[in-house]
Design a protein around this motif. Structure first.
Motif, mmCIF file in Angstrom:
data_model
loop_
_atom_site.group_PDB
_atom_site.id
_atom_site.type_symbol
_atom_site.label_atom_id
_atom_site.label_comp_id
_atom_site.label_asym_id
_atom_site.label_seq_id
_atom_site.Cartn_x
_atom_site.Cartn_y
_atom_site.Cartn_z
ATOM 1 N N THR A 120 10.757 15.271 -7.138
ATOM 2 C CA THR A 120 10.657 16.069 -5.761
ATOM 3 C C THR A 120 11.819 15.990 -4.925
ATOM 4 O OG1 THR A 120 9.441 14.335 -4.885
ATOM 5 C CG2 THR A 120 8.127 16.016 -5.698
ATOM 6 N N VAL B 173 6.614 17.115 2.967
ATOM 7 C CA VAL B 173 5.558 18.026 3.253
ATOM 8 C C VAL B 173 4.145 17.472 2.591
ATOM 9 C CG1 VAL B 173 4.325 20.041 2.199
ATOM 10 C CG2 VAL B 173 6.885 20.145 3.206
ATOM 11 N N ILE B 174 4.595 16.538 1.352
ATOM 12 C CA ILE B 174 3.155 16.085 0.791
ATOM 13 C C ILE B 174 2.675 14.785 1.573
ATOM 14 C CG2 ILE B 174 2.670 14.665 -1.363
ATOM 15 C CD1 ILE B 174 5.009 16.257 -2.665
ATOM 16 N N ILE B 175 3.513 14.054 2.013
ATOM 17 C CA ILE B 175 3.079 12.913 2.832
ATOM 18 C C ILE B 175 2.548 13.096 4.042
ATOM 19 C CG2 ILE B 175 3.969 10.917 4.279
ATOM 20 C CD1 ILE B 175 4.604 10.093 1.625
ATOM 21 N N GLN C 298 10.201 18.333 0.142
ATOM 22 C CA GLN C 298 8.994 18.498 -0.601
ATOM 23 C C GLN C 298 7.977 17.132 -0.170
ATOM 24 O OE1 GLN C 298 10.246 19.208 -4.535
ATOM 25 N NE2 GLN C 298 9.848 21.499 -4.540
ATOM 26 N N TYR D 115 -3.909 8.188 5.923
ATOM 27 C CA TYR D 115 -3.712 6.630 5.230
ATOM 28 C C TYR D 115 -2.533 6.191 5.758
ATOM 29 C CZ TYR D 115 -2.557 3.906 0.878
ATOM 30 O OH TYR D 115 -2.432 2.930 0.018
ATOM 31 N N MET E 108 0.801 -1.239 -0.136
ATOM 32 C CA MET E 108 -0.205 -0.127 0.010
ATOM 33 C C MET E 108 0.704 1.194 -0.011
ATOM 34 S SD MET E 108 -3.304 -1.030 2.209
ATOM 35 C CE MET E 108 -4.164 0.599 2.222
ATOM 36 N N ASP E 109 2.164 1.095 -0.187
ATOM 37 C CA ASP E 109 2.989 2.321 -0.159
ATOM 38 C C ASP E 109 2.867 3.100 -1.492
ATOM 39 O OD1 ASP E 109 4.854 4.228 -0.010
ATOM 40 O OD2 ASP E 109 6.569 2.738 0.490
ATOM 41 N N PRO E 110 2.260 4.232 -1.525
ATOM 42 C CA PRO E 110 1.989 5.002 -2.883
ATOM 43 C C PRO E 110 3.600 5.083 -3.684
ATOM 44 C CG PRO E 110 1.309 6.239 -0.862
ATOM 45 C CD PRO E 110 2.019 5.057 -0.431
ATOM 46 N N GLN F 176 0.311 15.384 4.432
ATOM 47 C CA GLN F 176 -1.128 15.531 4.178
ATOM 48 C C GLN F 176 -1.889 14.304 4.204
ATOM 49 O OE1 GLN F 176 -1.615 18.020 0.450
ATOM 50 N NE2 GLN F 176 0.522 18.793 0.872
ATOM 51 N N PHE F 177 -1.130 13.393 4.151
ATOM 52 C CA PHE F 177 -1.949 11.993 4.034
ATOM 53 C C PHE F 177 -1.649 11.137 5.229
ATOM 54 C CE2 PHE F 177 -1.327 13.637 -0.275
ATOM 55 C CZ PHE F 177 -2.614 13.377 -0.740
ATOM 56 N N PHE G 130 7.330 6.445 -7.370
ATOM 57 C CA PHE G 130 6.598 7.732 -7.697
ATOM 58 C C PHE G 130 7.261 8.814 -7.295
ATOM 59 C CE2 PHE G 130 3.620 10.839 -6.043
ATOM 60 C CZ PHE G 130 2.631 10.943 -7.285
#
Lengths: 325, 256, 313
Positions: A236, A243-245, A240, A251, A220-222, A247-248, A230
């Protein structure tokens, strides 16, 4: 006078240790260990060959000053494959043993006879579990001896006392892990009147707790969804990415919660830390590792108690005598 | 030794069961030695012997389950090795301690074996057979609810559904109560009388042999030590009060 | 049930096998497990994919805010929607095979324990037909279960708009299930084979499980040099480089004809469009051949089977 529990345990142990089943199992576990150690040693050899090739290239290019670290040899690291086999295959075999332990007695005349002896049910079930425990411990001791000998033979370096202690401790954890699966499938087989259904369900639960859930962190690791990663393909930076992670987080939490619900994950974390397969614990003292990993050990023990408890709980006369051809 | 029971042999008809020089070895150990038997059609043959004498092995050979090491067997004139399918069409068989499929109903169990025995009109045959056995009304109950005696009747029903010429019963009375034994005896006699079936049964229940069988054979350590009609057996041993005593005398002195 | 004419023995045995599986509850248990596993795989695949899509949107926003002008296109666009089923490969490879073994094993052991084997073998149908009937019955049951999985996955793609499949992808999904079925038939056959061959029930169950371990763990490990757990991740498997060194290359050469676990994985990765490689006809032939050989071995084992040996043992 020996207690009935001991009498039953001895009989169970003697019966099983002589059986073709046990000999086959022991032989097979030795085979698996051999394969995984061989593969690990050939992988290490390839690593050394690669290092030597790189070194000679550098020498040829007259860059004698350049330093690349040589691959370091830790004998316990050779055991990663073996431990993974104990995790996956050991659990399946424990399930099969648990199923067979009940299936061979269920509804037979022998079990009726046993139940009419002046022996409490607790002594009876306890005896069986004790006997199996001794059997699993024998198997693990044989395996540990084999590992110590073969690693010494391959690497020409014997295990140090600390390494031997770490190995023994890991095998002790393995006992608790395997006995959990044994009791768990024995309990299921007692619970269901239909034997095949019990076995199918045991395998299904094994699938869930040994294969699906522990792998979920990976599957399940994006970042794993795209070949090459990815984030790498998005170019990135590390900052960055964090920061993005962030937000999730929900999950990530969900993924983590699923992972920790599996006994296998706790066993793996504990043993990988003890043996130093998990890099950050390599060469650390046992007390340091224990200080860090005691929650995994506590959970492993708790699940062990639950497994054994379930076996006692479900071993009612009615269930033992329920015939199912 | 060839021990034919010519008294009952009908003219021009091959015997129902003919065994010539059969020897069988298992794992280097000979379990049957040069067995010879000829059983005319219409007999009820009781095959006696202690446990491990080789009775079940013999029955396995006669029912095509096992290939003998040497010798020849013919059932209703067909060779068990070269014409095994023809043999199987003509025999019914009830193994010892068979429990059948517990999760299926009596009807489903019977229909399965009926179809495998090549029966046409399965429903009608099942109905007829259960009526013959006085066992109607249980067709749609699952076998797991059946007693030992009831299972045995389903076993008999299965064995006679296709109206075989020769019926093999392996220890059919094993585990039955006195009432069950009496019922079974009646069924065997009726099958023989009303349907003309030849019956070959392994047993160690001597009292039953006396009441049911028309001829007997005694097997000891894989050797046939005696074989003759019931009538002549009783004449041969006028001093013995019961069959049990005759049997004991045979086993100890190997009379032939 | 109306039966006015002689039923073919084969059909009788097949029907019987299916009825017994249904009555025992084995069929419903299997169908339940496999449907649940399929749903679970779809859920994992879907939630991961949609999270990754959301992460892409967040990444674009972050990069734009940082003033990056050239942003890479969504890399997921290059990955087929079918990839959400990727976990099913491992589930079928492992637990599907185990369940098929149990079905095959039970099929003969059930007959043996209820004492009907001598009876069945004394019927005119003959031993090869008895085995053929059993194998057909088991395989019909497995086929129905696989169809159930297909229906569950097809329905989930219809109801979740994000998982829309094109016609070609739909066919590819069907091909994946067909290959999975062929793979399972092999394990059902060896379950039956050892059930017939070994009179010790415990060994009869354990032996095919050991074959399973060899096929899905030992052989791939020897030829790829990967640890057992890495063999459980379909994405890793698809892109893992072959291990270097003389040992691994000779192991690959010797073991490849028997590595049908890897054959299955390769085909499954191909049909779910995870692996870029071309369709490997050799792999499907190897899979089918394995099943046929195992089935034929069952007939051979039953020819050797002796009813008296069973009683003596």
């Amino acid at each position: 006078m020996t207690s009935p529990t001991l009498t039953i345990a001895k009989k169970e142990y003697r019966d099983s240790a002589r059986s073709a089943l046990f000999i086959t199992l022991a032989g097979f576990m030795v085979l698996l260990t051999t394969v995984s150690i061989l593969v690990a040693s050939f992988n290490f050899q390839a690593e050394v060959a690669q290092y030597n090739a790189a070194l000679s290239q550098l020498t040829a290019a007259q860059r004698a000053g350049a330093v690349i670290p040589p691959p370091s040899y830790y004998p316990l690291l050779m055991l990663r494959g073996t431990i993974e086999y104990l995790e996956i295959i050991g659990a399946v075999l424990a399930i099969v043993l648990g199923y067979l332990a009940v299936a061979k007695e269920k509804g037979t005349n022998t079990s009726r006879l046993l139940l009419t002896r002046p022996v409490s049910r607790t002594a009876l079930v306890g005896g069986k579990i004790l006997g199996t425990s001794l059997l699993i411990l024998t198997l693990l001791a044989l395996l540990e001896g084999f590992i110590a000998l073969s690693i010494t033979a391959i690497g020409h370096v014997a295990f140090s006392t600390v390494e031997m202690l770490k190995l023994t401790l890991s095998f002790a954890y393995t006992y608790f892990y395997l006995l959990f699966f044994f009791c768990f499938s024995a309990a299921l087989t007692l619970f269901f009147k239909d034997l095949p259904r019990a076995l199918l369900l045991s395998f299904a639960l094994w699938l869930v707790f040994v294969l699906i859930i522990p792998q979920i962190g990976d599957t399940m690791d994006p970042d794993n969804q795209v070949p090459g990663g990815f984030f790498a393909s998005m170019h990135t930076t590390q900052d960055q990415q964090s920061v993005i992670i962030a937000q999730f987080q929900n999950y990530e939490n969900f993924r983590n919660a699923l992972e920790v619900s599996s006994i296998e994950k706790h066993y793996e974390r504990l043993v990988f830390a003890t043996l130093g397969i998990k890099g950050m614990y390599n060469d650390k003292s046992l007390s340091y590792i224990m200080g860090d990993k005691w929650p995994d050990l506590a959970l492993l023990m708790a699940l062990y108690v639950v497994g054994v408890g379930a076996a006692f709980l479900f071993a009612s006369n009615k269930r033992i005598m329920a015939s199912s051809p | 030794m060839v021990l034919a029971m010519e008294s009952k042999q009908r003219h021009g008809e091959s015997p129902a069961i003919e065994v010539r020089g059969v020897t069988h070895a298992y794992n280097g150990h000979t379990v049957l030695h040069d067995l010879n038997l000829s059983i005319p059609a219409g007999e009820i043959f009781g095959f006696l012997g202690h446990n491990g004498a080789g009775k079940t092995t013999t029955m396995s050979i006669l029912t095509t389950l096992l290939r003998q090491t040497a010798g020849e067997v013919k059932i209703a004139g067909f060779n068990t090795l070269s014409q095994s399918i023809d043999v199987r069409k003509r025999i019914g068989y009830l193994p010892e301690n068979v429990t059948f499929y517990n999760d299926l109903t009596a009807y489903e169990n019977l229909a399965y074996f009926a179809r495998l025995s090549g029966v046409e009109e399965v429903d009608a045959k099942i109905d007829e057979t259960l009526a013959f056995l006085d066992f109607r009304g249980v067709e749609h109950k699952r076998l797991k609810t059946f007693s030992k005696g009831m299972r045995q009747r389903i076993g008999i029903a299965q064995a006679i559904l296709h109206n075989p010429a020769v019926l093999f019963l392996d220890e059919p009375t094993s585990g039955l109560d006195p009432m069950g034994i009496k019922n079974l005896r009646d069924i065997i006699l009726r099958l023989n009388r009303e349907r003309g079936m030849t019956i070959f049964m392994n047993t160690h229940l001597l009292s039953e042999v006396g009441k049911t069988c028309t001829s007997i054979g005694v097997l000891s350590m894989g050797k046939l030590i005696y074989s003759d009609t019931m009538e002549r057996t009783q004449k041969k041993f006028p001093d013995e009060a019961s069959l049990e005593e005759i049997y004991v005398r045979m086993e100890t002195t190997e009379v032939s | 049930m109306n039966s006015s004419r002689v039923a073919s023995p084969l059909r009788t045995i097949v029907a019987h096998e299916l009825r017994t599986l249904r009555r025992e509850g084995t069929f419903s248990t299997l169908l339940g497990i496999f449907s649940a596993v399929t749903l679970f795989a779809v859920f994992i695949g879907w939630s991961t994919r949609s999270t990754t899509l959301a992460i892409y949107a967040a990444t674009v926003a972050t990069l734009k805010a940082a003033g990056v002008s050239h942003i890479a296109p969504n890399p997921l666009l290059g990955v087929s929607t079918l990839a959400i089923f990727n976990n099913l490969i491992i589930y079928t490879l492992l637990v599907g095979a185990l369940l098929a073994i149990v079905i095959g094993h039970r099929s003969f052991v059930r007959d043996r324990k209820s004492g009907v084997v001598p009876l069945l073998l004394s019927r005119p149908a003959g031993r090869p037909l008895y085995i053929a009937g059993k194998l057909c019955g088991i395989n019909v049951a497995l086929l129905l279960v696989i169809l159930g999985m297909f229906v569950v996955s097809a329905l989930s793609t219809l109801f979740i708009p994000a998982l829309h499949l094109s016609g070609g992808e739909f066919l590819s999904l069907a091909a994946f299930y067909a290959v999975s079925f062929v793979y399972l038939t092999f394990f059902a056959a060896i379950g039956l084979l050892f059930g017939v061959y070994m009179s010790n029930e415990s060994l009869a169950l354990l032996a095919p499980v050991l074959v399973w371990i060899a096929v899905v763990f030992i052989l791939p490990e020897l030829s790829t040099g990967q640890n057992p757990v890495s063999l459980l991740n379909p994405v890793t498997l698809a892109h893992a480089p072959a291990a270097s060194g003389a040992f691994f290359s000779s192991a690959r050469a010797i073991l490849s004809p028997f590595s049908f676990g890897q054959d299955y994985t390769a085909l499954a990765l191909h049909f779910l469009r995870i692996s870029p490689g071309p369709f490997d006809i050799g792999a499907i032939l190897a899979l089918a051949a394995a099943g046929v050989v195992a089935g034929a071995a069952c007939v051979f084992a039953l020819q050797k089977y002796s009813t008296t040996a069973d009683q003596i043992a």
